[in-house]
Design a protein around this motif. Structure first.
Motif, PDB file in Angstrom:
ATOM      1  N   LYS A 228       0.834  -1.201   0.000  1.00  0.00           N
ATOM      2  CA  LYS A 228       0.000   0.000   0.000  1.00  0.00           C
ATOM      3  C   LYS A 228       0.872   1.255   0.000  1.00  0.00           C
ATOM      4  N   MET A 229       1.920   1.237   0.823  1.00  0.00           N
ATOM      5  CA  MET A 229       2.805   2.398   0.875  1.00  0.00           C
ATOM      6  C   MET A 229       3.459   2.644  -0.474  1.00  0.00           C
ATOM      7  N   LYS A 230       3.852   1.555  -1.108  1.00  0.00           N
ATOM      8  CA  LYS A 230       4.497   1.676  -2.412  1.00  0.00           C
ATOM      9  C   LYS A 230       3.524   2.312  -3.406  1.00  0.00           C
ATOM     10  N   ALA A 231       2.265   1.856  -3.358  1.00  0.00           N
ATOM     11  CA  ALA A 231       1.238   2.413  -4.253  1.00  0.00           C
ATOM     12  C   ALA A 231       1.010   3.894  -3.979  1.00  0.00           C
ATOM     13  N   GLU A 232       1.219   4.294  -2.749  1.00  0.00           N
ATOM     14  CA  GLU A 232       1.027   5.702  -2.390  1.00  0.00           C
ATOM     15  C   GLU A 232       2.249   6.558  -2.725  1.00  0.00           C
ATOM     16  N   GLY A 233       3.278   5.917  -3.242  1.00  0.00           N
ATOM     17  CA  GLY A 233       4.477   6.675  -3.607  1.00  0.00           C
ATOM     18  C   GLY A 233       5.420   6.928  -2.448  1.00  0.00           C
ATOM     19  N   ILE A 234       5.236   6.186  -1.362  1.00  0.00           N
ATOM     20  CA  ILE A 234       6.147   6.313  -0.225  1.00  0.00           C
ATOM     21  C   ILE A 234       7.464   5.629  -0.593  1.00  0.00           C
ATOM     22  N   GLN A 235       8.567   6.297  -0.292  1.00  0.00           N
ATOM     23  CA  GLN A 235       9.874   5.729  -0.620  1.00  0.00           C
ATOM     24  C   GLN A 235      10.294   4.737   0.455  1.00  0.00           C
ATOM     25  N   LEU A 236      10.493   3.501   0.040  1.00  0.00           N
ATOM     26  CA  LEU A 236      10.825   2.440   1.001  1.00  0.00           C
ATOM     27  C   LEU A 236      12.284   2.035   0.839  1.00  0.00           C
ATOM     28  N   ILE A 237      12.945   1.801   1.954  1.00  0.00           N
ATOM     29  CA  ILE A 237      14.299   1.246   1.890  1.00  0.00           C
ATOM     30  C   ILE A 237      14.198  -0.257   1.636  1.00  0.00           C
ATOM     31  N   ASN A 238      13.205  -0.893   2.272  1.00  0.00           N
ATOM     32  CA  ASN A 238      12.963  -2.321   2.039  1.00  0.00           C
ATOM     33  C   ASN A 238      11.552  -2.499   1.483  1.00  0.00           C
ATOM     34  N   GLU A 239      11.454  -2.930   0.239  1.00  0.00           N
ATOM     35  CA  GLU A 239      10.118  -3.163  -0.319  1.00  0.00           C
ATOM     36  C   GLU A 239       9.559  -4.510   0.130  1.00  0.00           C
ATOM     37  N   GLU A 240      10.456  -5.396   0.575  1.00  0.00           N
ATOM     38  CA  GLU A 240      10.052  -6.679   1.151  1.00  0.00           C
ATOM     39  C   GLU A 240      10.524  -6.705   2.600  1.00  0.00           C
ATOM     40  N   PRO A 241       9.728  -7.322   3.488  1.00  0.00           N
ATOM     41  CA  PRO A 241      10.188  -7.402   4.878  1.00  0.00           C
ATOM     42  C   PRO A 241      11.424  -8.293   4.999  1.00  0.00           C
ATOM     43  N   LYS A 242      12.250  -7.984   5.997  1.00  0.00           N
ATOM     44  CA  LYS A 242      13.416  -8.822   6.256  1.00  0.00           C
ATOM     45  C   LYS A 242      13.405  -9.229   7.734  1.00  0.00           C
ATOM     46  N   GLU A 243      14.237 -10.195   8.031  1.00  0.00           N
ATOM     47  CA  GLU A 243      14.301 -10.726   9.385  1.00  0.00           C
ATOM     48  C   GLU A 243      14.912  -9.703  10.344  1.00  0.00           C
ATOM     49  N   GLY A 244      14.194  -9.387  11.437  1.00  0.00           N
ATOM     50  CA  GLY A 244      14.752  -8.501  12.454  1.00  0.00           C
ATOM     51  C   GLY A 244      15.032  -9.270  13.739  1.00  0.00           C
ATOM     52  N   ALA A 245      15.300  -8.534  14.817  1.00  0.00           N
ATOM     53  CA  ALA A 245      15.543  -9.193  16.091  1.00  0.00           C
ATOM     54  C   ALA A 245      14.267  -9.896  16.569  1.00  0.00           C
ATOM     55  N   ASN A 246      14.394 -10.890  17.438  1.00  0.00           N
ATOM     56  CA  ASN A 246      13.236 -11.605  18.023  1.00  0.00           C
ATOM     57  C   ASN A 246      12.333 -12.266  16.990  1.00  0.00           C
ATOM     58  N   ASN A 247      12.887 -12.773  15.873  1.00  0.00           N
ATOM     59  CA  ASN A 247      12.076 -13.377  14.810  1.00  0.00           C
ATOM     60  C   ASN A 247      11.030 -12.431  14.226  1.00  0.00           C
ATOM     61  N   SER A 248      11.260 -11.132  14.372  1.00  0.00           N
ATOM     62  CA  SER A 248      10.288 -10.198  13.816  1.00  0.00           C
ATOM     63  C   SER A 248      10.581  -9.983  12.333  1.00  0.00           C
ATOM     64  N   GLN A 249       9.569  -9.462  11.627  1.00  0.00           N
ATOM     65  CA  GLN A 249       9.734  -9.047  10.242  1.00  0.00           C
ATOM     66  C   GLN A 249       9.778  -7.523  10.243  1.00  0.00           C
ATOM     67  N   VAL A 250      10.779  -6.967   9.597  1.00  0.00           N
ATOM     68  CA  VAL A 250      10.920  -5.507   9.644  1.00  0.00           C
ATOM     69  C   VAL A 250      11.169  -4.944   8.246  1.00  0.00           C
ATOM     70  N   ALA A 251      10.855  -3.670   8.090  1.00  0.00           N
ATOM     71  CA  ALA A 251      11.171  -2.940   6.855  1.00  0.00           C
ATOM     72  C   ALA A 251      11.311  -1.468   7.218  1.00  0.00           C
ATOM     73  N   PHE A 252      12.194  -0.784   6.500  1.00  0.00           N
ATOM     74  CA  PHE A 252      12.437   0.631   6.792  1.00  0.00           C
ATOM     75  C   PHE A 252      11.831   1.528   5.709  1.00  0.00           C
ATOM     76  N   VAL A 253      11.268   2.640   6.180  1.00  0.00           N
ATOM     77  CA  VAL A 253      10.748   3.674   5.287  1.00  0.00           C
ATOM     78  C   VAL A 253      11.794   4.776   5.199  1.00  0.00           C
ATOM     79  N   HIS A 254      12.068   5.243   4.005  1.00  0.00           N
ATOM     80  CA  HIS A 254      13.107   6.257   3.821  1.00  0.00           C
ATOM     81  C   HIS A 254      12.718   7.569   4.507  1.00  0.00           C
TER      82      HIS A 254
END
Ligand code: ZN
Length: 270
Positions: A228-254
């Motif tokens: 949804k963010m991508k469709a809104e034109g939000i600039q993402l550092i990670n377009e796919e989630p990646k593994e974070g601490a504690n088995n979490s899924q994380v992604a960064f917004v620019h």
């Protein structure tokens, strides 16, 4: 699925409808049927048109500052005419301090002038055909990330001076950092120490010095939300989630899309 029918109306006396026309076209591009009432409509005319055209939603646009009286009037007349189930969305030049007043008056949602037409279209789709909800707000601040030169040098302030308890320390090799989590009520402080000069945290400290590095929001459905963010034109550092601490899924917004703040989206491990 039937086309979503939207009434776009401009109550009040201002004579500019470029914005309303742009919005009408954007919603048509999203496959909606848009009825535009034209300029200077009274609340009663708008409500009558909405009922006659059997619309799913009404979008009110105002540039004149009359939204404080005219938007609530439309909501009130809809209820009087037995059409209170038609949601009313407001937009245009609306000072942010008026938003909660309008919401309290029964306006479903207010888009300020900085909002994108994409966000509006996605909101309407979700409102009329709910299902893939990506609009639940973040449930909390998962953590605040702070870049530090050395965990050993930093922990005494957080543990001894503030009295927080250390939850755990772990190395995230992909980012070349060692992180320490300290619990603060429902949220956490995440201290990040670089393990190599090539670490993004080392570069951050080199440029800006130690300090707040990012804010992480706890969310659900991270993949839907990123799409949804991508469709809104939000600039993402990670377009796919990646593994974070504690088995979490994380992604960064620019930070350019988040007004100077590095935002992390964080979905807790299942
Ligand atoms: Zn983080």
């Amino acid at each position: 699925m039937n086309k979503i029918r939207v009434l776009i109306a401009k109550p009040g006396l201002d004579g500019h409808d470029r914005g309303a026309l742009v919005i009408s076209q954007a919603l048509r591009d999203h496959g909606m049927e848009v009825i535009y009432t034209g300029l200077r409509q009274s609340p009663l005319q708008i409500v009558q048109a909405a009922i006659q055209e059997d619309v799913d939603v009404i979008g009110l646009s105002s540039l004149s500052g009359a939204h404080r009286t005219l938007f609530p009037k439309v909501v009130e007349l809809l209820e009087e005419k037995g059409a209170g189930d038609i949601p009313v969305i407001g937009g245009g030049v609306i000072p942010s301090e008026d938003i909660s007043f309008l919401i309290d008056s029964g306006v479903k949602k207010v888009f300020t002038s900085g909002a994108s037409t994409e966000a509006l279209a996605l909101y309407i789709k979700e409102l009329i055909h709910p299902g893939k909800s990506t609009y639940d707000p973040p449930s909390k601040i998962a953590h605040i990330g702070i870049a530090v030169q050395s965990l050993d040098q930093t922990l005494p302030f957080y543990m001894d001076t503030l009295g927080l308890s250390l939850e755990k320390v772990e190395e995230v090799t992909s980012e070349e950092v060692k992180v320490a989590f300290l619990k603060v009520g429902e949220t956490r402080i995440e201290l990040l120490e670089p393990l190599a000069s090539t670490s993004p945290i080392a570069k951050f400290i080199e440029n800006k010095g130690e300090g707040v590095h990012h804010i992480a929001f706890e969310i659900d459905r991270i993949e839907d939300r990123l799409a949804k963010m991508k469709a809104e034109g939000i600039q993402l550092i990670n377009e796919e989630p990646k593994e974070g601490a504690n088995n979490s899924q994380v992604a960064f917004v620019h930070p350019t899309s988040a007004h100077g703040v590095l935002v992390e989206l964080c979905e807790e491990g299942k």
